[in-house]
Design a protein around this motif. Sequence first.
Motif, PDB file in Angstrom:
ATOM      1  N   LEU A   1       1.120  31.289  67.791  1.00  0.00           N
ATOM      2  CA  LEU A   1       2.103  32.365  67.697  1.00  0.00           C
ATOM      3  C   LEU A   1       1.598  33.605  68.404  1.00  0.00           C
ATOM      4  CD1 LEU A   1       4.673  33.692  66.649  1.00  0.00           C
ATOM      5  CD2 LEU A   1       3.490  34.087  64.458  1.00  0.00           C
TER       6      LEU A   1
ATOM      7  N   ARG B   1      11.285  30.330  66.085  1.00  0.00           N
ATOM      8  CA  ARG B   1      10.612  29.598  65.010  1.00  0.00           C
ATOM      9  C   ARG B   1      10.956  28.111  65.100  1.00  0.00           C
ATOM     10  NH1 ARG B   1      13.598  30.861  60.928  1.00  0.00           N
ATOM     11  NH2 ARG B   1      12.166  30.374  59.223  1.00  0.00           N
TER      12      ARG B   1
ATOM     13  N   ALA C   1       8.925  28.107  58.630  1.00  0.00           N
ATOM     14  CA  ALA C   1       8.376  27.995  59.979  1.00  0.00           C
ATOM     15  C   ALA C   1       7.076  27.208  59.943  1.00  0.00           C
ATOM     16  CB  ALA C   1       8.133  29.377  60.562  1.00  0.00           C
TER      17      ALA C   1
ATOM     18  N   HIS D   1       5.909  27.626  66.524  1.00  0.00           N
ATOM     19  CA  HIS D   1       6.789  28.473  67.317  1.00  0.00           C
ATOM     20  C   HIS D   1       6.864  27.956  68.741  1.00  0.00           C
ATOM     21  CE1 HIS D   1       5.895  31.106  63.905  1.00  0.00           C
ATOM     22  NE2 HIS D   1       7.006  31.754  64.213  1.00  0.00           N
TER      23      HIS D   1
END
Length: 493
Positions: A56, A79, A96, A99
């Motif tokens: 991320l 997400r 989530a 990503h």
Amino acid sequence: MNDASEAEIVAWLAPSSERQIDTACAHVFLRGPVALKVKRHADLGYADFSTPERRLWALERELEFNRPAAPDIYRAVRRITREADGSLAIDGAGEAVDHLLEMRRFDETAVLSARPEVVDGDLAERLGRSIADFHAQAPLRPAGGLTALSWTIGSNAQILRAIPELDQARIETLIAATEAELERQAPLLAHRSARGFARRCHGDLHLGNILLEEGRPVLFDCIEFSDLLSDLDVQYDLAFLLMDLAFRGRRDAAVRAMSAYLDEAARGFPPEIWEGTAALPLMLATRAAVRAHVEAHSGKAEVAGAYVEAAIAHLSPAPPVLAAVGGLSGSGKSTFARAVAPELGASPGAVILRTDEVRKRLLGIAPTDPAPEAAYAPDAMARTYDEMLANARALLKAGRAVVLDASFIDAGLRTRAEALAAECGVPFRPAWLHAPAEVLEARVAARSGDASDAGLDVLRGQLARGDLGVSWPKVDVAGPVPPAAEAWLERRG
């Protein structure tokens, strides 16, 4: 955040995608007008994507770093969610688990590495100026610059020594020459970092990461995963493009991009922009060494060896020379200068300093904007020539060849150019271009989108002065200018 394996994510995205592209750092899935990028779940040494949090972080930086140059391509970090039935979704209702980066898909054949032949003079000019503008707006990183270059040079040495397919004697020659040049240039590089030349740069600025859309160069795929590879001296960032063009036999485009970059960057960066070119051979060599180990690890040992030889050659640059191209308006001075510059001095060639551009720079207007009449008053003309010669002096003392592109109608200005070469201890190579009046008039009348403001009235005023008593070697440019430039190079070579 519950993890989802790399294999699961790939298996989920691949069936609904038209194409999958796998790189060392990521998987990219092309679907319609969109491209979706997911990071590999691995610690690659130079980049750590081993956890969802690290991935991320990298994706958010990739979006942030690329937005300034390519805002229409880099859209958003999305997400990847785990839905109630266990399936994966993009921005679903579930938790989530990873990503991805959503991008606009673009025409892959528009990437310049796929067609380097399209990098003509005008595009090279736009490239140089757009990169200078990108650097001028980039965040300052005073801790970078020298630190990052030193790290890369050390990393190159370690990696190249571990590749048995390469000629290790030549590798040691390259390493020794690079380290010696780094030691010689370290004070200059440290000074540049302190003066604002170290910034958050693209980091990987070769033709494979430049896209041409609607005639406009778009920089994409900045390095986001390591500050050591992105917090750079801006000239080292530019050096990748210059090295790439020169290696592909396009020194002509490299000279045009370099000259445009320096003219544009001089509008906002400190005056050390010119002195900094002393470190350009080191930067070009380091970029070539990077490509050497990348190609070797791709199984292209012969190409890698060619990059090693190119790197060694960059560290033995040809000595500087001062060329001066004069003549009446329409004689083809800029065309002539651009033809000879790639053949003069250190790779990729001489920097072209053009009074028409220097004048606009001093006025703070775009090179192709018309200058007010006052810019051609005697005192303003004097300032323009003073600035051009000062820039040339700094470049020559930094070891960089220069081509002066100016009318040089005034005998005193011709004398000053000759004196500058003598002051700097470099050869002086002048050329005076001449052609019949009707040829000059036709060329001036046909101009468009050029930095020169000279029209037919200016030319006719020049012609009315008669014989100017020019002693410089005469070059007949009644016909095409490039062959005349080639003949001049051969005569003076």
